[in-house]
Write a protein that holds these residues in place. Structure first.
Motif, short mmCIF file in Angstrom:
data_model
loop_
_atom_site.label_atom_id
_atom_site.label_comp_id
_atom_site.label_asym_id
_atom_site.label_seq_id
_atom_site.Cartn_x
_atom_site.Cartn_y
_atom_site.Cartn_z
N GLU A 91 22.76 6.51 47.35
CA GLU A 91 23.68 6.87 48.44
C GLU A 91 24.69 5.75 48.67
O GLU A 91 25.88 6.01 48.90
N ARG A 92 24.22 4.52 48.62
CA ARG A 92 25.13 3.36 48.79
C ARG A 92 26.18 3.34 47.68
O ARG A 92 27.37 3.07 47.94
N LEU A 93 25.78 3.62 46.46
CA LEU A 93 26.74 3.64 45.35
C LEU A 93 27.83 4.67 45.59
O LEU A 93 29.02 4.39 45.36
N THR A 94 27.46 5.84 46.06
CA THR A 94 28.45 6.88 46.35
C THR A 94 29.43 6.40 47.40
O THR A 94 30.66 6.60 47.29
N GLN A 95 28.94 5.73 48.43
CA GLN A 95 29.81 5.20 49.48
C GLN A 95 30.73 4.12 48.95
O GLN A 95 31.92 4.05 49.30
N LEU A 96 30.20 3.25 48.08
CA LEU A 96 31.01 2.17 47.53
C LEU A 96 32.11 2.69 46.62
O LEU A 96 33.23 2.18 46.62
N VAL A 97 31.79 3.71 45.82
CA VAL A 97 32.81 4.31 44.95
C VAL A 97 33.94 4.87 45.80
O VAL A 97 35.13 4.65 45.50
N ALA A 98 33.61 5.59 46.85
CA ALA A 98 34.63 6.15 47.73
C ALA A 98 35.46 5.04 48.39
O ALA A 98 36.70 5.15 48.51
N CYS A 99 34.81 3.98 48.79
CA CYS A 99 35.51 2.85 49.41
C CYS A 99 36.48 2.20 48.43
O CYS A 99 37.63 1.91 48.78
N LEU A 100 36.05 2.00 47.19
CA LEU A 100 36.92 1.39 46.19
C LEU A 100 38.15 2.27 45.93
O LEU A 100 39.28 1.76 45.83
N LYS A 101 37.95 3.56 45.83
CA LYS A 101 39.09 4.46 45.59
C LYS A 101 40.11 4.35 46.72
O LYS A 101 41.33 4.37 46.46
N ARG A 102 39.65 4.22 47.95
CA ARG A 102 40.59 4.05 49.06
C ARG A 102 41.31 2.71 48.96
O ARG A 102 42.52 2.61 49.23
N GLU A 103 40.59 1.67 48.58
CA GLU A 103 41.16 0.33 48.54
C GLU A 103 42.28 0.19 47.50
O GLU A 103 43.21 -0.60 47.68
N VAL A 104 42.18 0.94 46.39
CA VAL A 104 43.14 0.74 45.30
C VAL A 104 44.14 1.89 45.17
O VAL A 104 44.96 1.89 44.24
N GLN A 105 44.12 2.85 46.08
CA GLN A 105 44.95 4.04 45.90
C GLN A 105 46.45 3.74 45.90
O GLN A 105 47.25 4.50 45.33
N SER A 106 46.86 2.64 46.52
CA SER A 106 48.29 2.31 46.58
C SER A 106 48.76 1.46 45.40
O SER A 106 49.96 1.19 45.27
N LEU A 107 47.85 1.06 44.53
CA LEU A 107 48.23 0.17 43.42
C LEU A 107 49.03 0.90 42.35
O LEU A 107 48.91 2.12 42.18
N ARG A 108 49.83 0.14 41.60
CA ARG A 108 50.54 0.72 40.45
C ARG A 108 49.57 1.05 39.31
O ARG A 108 49.84 1.90 38.49
N TRP A 109 48.45 0.33 39.26
CA TRP A 109 47.44 0.58 38.24
C TRP A 109 46.51 1.69 38.73
O TRP A 109 46.20 1.77 39.92
N ARG A 110 46.02 2.51 37.81
CA ARG A 110 45.25 3.67 38.23
C ARG A 110 43.79 3.55 37.81
O ARG A 110 43.46 3.05 36.74
N LEU A 111 42.92 4.04 38.67
CA LEU A 111 41.51 4.19 38.32
C LEU A 111 41.33 5.46 37.51
O LEU A 111 41.91 6.50 37.82
N LEU A 112 40.52 5.38 36.47
CA LEU A 112 40.14 6.60 35.77
C LEU A 112 39.20 7.41 36.66
O LEU A 112 38.45 6.84 37.46
N PRO A 113 39.22 8.74 36.54
CA PRO A 113 38.33 9.56 37.38
C PRO A 113 36.87 9.35 36.99
O PRO A 113 36.47 9.60 35.86
N SER A 114 36.07 8.86 37.92
CA SER A 114 34.65 8.61 37.67
C SER A 114 33.90 8.64 38.99
O SER A 114 34.34 8.04 39.98
N ILE A 115 32.75 9.33 38.99
CA ILE A 115 31.89 9.33 40.17
C ILE A 115 30.76 8.32 40.01
O ILE A 115 29.90 8.20 40.88
N THR A 116 30.74 7.61 38.90
CA THR A 116 29.66 6.68 38.60
C THR A 116 30.03 5.27 39.06
O THR A 116 31.17 5.02 39.47
N PRO A 117 29.09 4.32 38.98
CA PRO A 117 29.42 2.94 39.37
C PRO A 117 30.41 2.26 38.44
O PRO A 117 30.91 1.18 38.75
N ILE A 118 30.72 2.88 37.30
CA ILE A 118 31.72 2.34 36.36
C ILE A 118 33.08 2.84 36.81
O ILE A 118 33.38 4.04 36.73
#
Length: 397
Positions: free
Chosen positions: A298-325
Motif C-alpha cells: 500500500e505504501r508503494l502505491t502511495q509513493l508512486v502516486a506522489c512521485l507522479k505528482r512531483e514530476v508532472q511539470s518537468l520537461r522529462w517524462r515518466l514512462l507509464p508504470s504502476i510498479t516501484p520502477i
C-alpha cells in the motif's frame, strides 16, 4: 608472443577509453552502510533511489535475527552441491513454502536469477526447438537462449500480433515464449493473460521472469501470475529472492515433471554449491513478512502516486508504470549522467541508465521506490528535479 600480449592489452585499454568517451563507462559505488533508503558512502549520507529492495526488507531486524539463528542452527556454508550433501532440510522447507505461496505444485531453488534462467532454458530446449522473446527481456534470458542453441526469435516489445504470426508458422519440437513479467528498465507489465492464450493456441510453454513482480504484485505479493489471476501447467515461473524478499537467491516454480527435469539436467543447478542454508532459514521469515504486511505494498502505491505528482511539470517524462520502477526519460547519455551527478552532489542517488541496457536515445534516470521511503523523501527528489529543470541542466527530450 610477448609483443602480441602487449598489443592485446593495448586493445583492451582502447576499448575502455572508447566506451568512456561515449558516456557508457560504468563505475561501482561502495556503500558503507546496510542497504536502505538512506545510505553511507565515503562518510556522507545519501537519500537513495537505486535499490530493488522494494519492500524495505533488506535490513529488517527480524531478518537479521533470522540470519543469526540460521547460522547457529545450520552453520555458514552448504559445503556441497544439492545433489551431493548440500541440500539441507531448510532448503527443502523453503521450496515447499514457496510452492504453497505461489500456488505451483513444486519449486526449485537456484543461487541467482541469472542461473535459474540459464538452467531452465538449457535443460528444456536445444537446437530442435524455438524460443520467442520480447526484445526488452533481461540479458539473462537472452544469454540463456543463445547458450541453448535453440532457434531464437525476438518480437517487438509487447507486440502480440507479431508474436502470433511467428508462432503460427513454427513447426519445431518445442516452443517457448519467454518474457520479463515486469520489465526492469521500463517498469511495465507483460500481458500475461494474452500471452498464455497464444501459448495455448499454438501449443507453447510460457516462461515468466518475475524478478521485479514477486513480493510486489498480486494477492499478498504472490507475483504477476496472481496479479492476473491466472494459472496453467504451461507456465514456468522464475522469481528472485534478493529484491522484494530482501535476501538472496531465486527459484523456479512449475509442474513436477519440469522441476524433476531441472534437478537432472539444469547445469547451473547440478554443478554448483548450494546456497548457505541460513539464507533459506531467513527467507522463510521473509515470506511471512511479505504475506502479512500488506501496508508495504500500500505504501508503494502511495509513493508512486506522489512521485507522479512531483514530476508532472518537468520537461522529462515518466514512462507509464504502476510498479516501484519509475523511469524518467532524459534522452542523451551525457545529459542523463549530468543530472544523476547533479543529484548526487545534493545528496540524492538516482542511477543514470544508458545503452546497451536501454535503447539508443532513451537514456534515463531509473527511480526505484521502496516501502521504506517516506513522502518527504519523494518530495525532496521532486524538488531537486524541478530546480534542475528550471536551471536548464538538460535540453527537452
Amino acid at each position: 608472443m610477448l609483443n602480441d600480449f602487449a598489443e592485446q592489452r593495448k586493445q583492451l585499454r582502447e576499448q575502455l577509453r572508447a566506451r568512456e568517451s561515449k558516456d557508457l563507462y560504468r563505475r561501482r559505488l561502495t556503500l558503507e552502510s546496510p542497504q536502505q533508503t538512506h545510505v553511507l558512502m565515503a562518510g556522507r549520507e545519501y537519500l537513495a533511489f537505486c535499490s530493488n529492495d522494494y519492500l524495505g526488507l533488506a535490513n529488517h531486524p527480524q531478518l537479521i535475527e533470522a540470519v543469526c539463528e540460521g547460522a547457529r542452527q545450520y552453520g555458514v556454508g552448504a559445503g556441497a552441491s544439492h545433489l551431493i550433501t548440500g541440500h539441507s532440510s531448510v532448503h527443502h522447507a523453503l521450496e515447499e513454502a514457496l510452492a504453497h505461496f505461489t500456488g505451483f505444485p513444486r519449486t526449485l531453488l537456484f543461487s541467482t536469477g541469472y542461473m535459474a534462467n540459464a538452467g531452465v532454458i538449457t535443460a528444456l530446449l536445444d537446437r530442435r526447438d524455438t524460443i520467442f522473446a520480447d526484445k526488452l527481456n533481461h540479458a539473462s534470458l537472452n544469454d540463456a537462449a543463445l547458450i541453448s542453441r535453440a532457434r531464437f526469435v525476438r518480437y517487438s516489445h509487447l507486440d502480440l500480433a507479431s508474436l502470433e504470426r511467428q508462432l503460427a508458422v513454427c513447426q519445431t519440437r518445442r516452443k517457448l515464449v519467454m518474457t520479463d513479467a515486469v520489465f526492469s528498465m521500463d517498469g511495465d507489465i507483460a500481458p500475461v493473460t494474452q500471452l498464455l492464450a497464444l501459448c495455448e493456441k499454438y501449443d507453447a510453454w510460457l516462461m515468466l521472469d518475475d524478478a521485479h513482480g514477486f513480493g510486489v504484485l498480486g494477492s499478498k505479493g504472490r507475483g504477476t501470475v496472481s496479479h492476473f489471476d491466472t494459472s496453467s501447467p504451461r507456465i514456468i515461473y522464475m522469481a528472485t529472492l534478493g529484491k522484494a524478499a530482501g535476501v538472496f537467491g531465486a527459484f523456479i516454480a512449475a509442474q513436477p515433471e519440469v522441476i524433476e527435469t531441472l534437478i537432472q539436467h539444469a547445469r547451473s543447478y547440478v554443478y554448483t554449491t548450494a546456497t548457505p542454508p541460513l539464507l533459506s532459514h531467513t527467507l522463510l521469515k521473509s515470506l511471512v513478512l511479505i504475506e502479512e504486511e500488506e501496508w508495504r505494498r500500500e505504501r508503494l502505491t502511495q509513493l508512486v502516486a506522489c512521485l507522479k505528482r512531483e514530476v508532472q511539470s518537468l520537461r522529462w517524462r515518466l514512462l507509464p508504470s504502476i510498479t516501484p520502477i519509475q523511469p524518467l526519460i532524459i534522452g542523451e547519455n551525457d545529459k542523463a549522467l549530468e543530472i544523476s551527478e547533479a543529484l548526487r552532489a545534493q545528496g540524492i542517488l538516482v542511477p543514470a541508465i544508458r545503452p546497451p541496457t536501454v535503447p539508443q536515445g532513451a537514456a534515463r534516470l531509473r527511480i526505484s521506490l521502496s516501502a521504506s521511503h517516506t513522502m518527504d523523501d519523494v518530495a525532496e527528489l521532486g524538488s531537486a528535479l524541478r530546480e534542475m529543470d528550471r536551471s536548464a541542466v538538460a535540453p527537452a527530450y
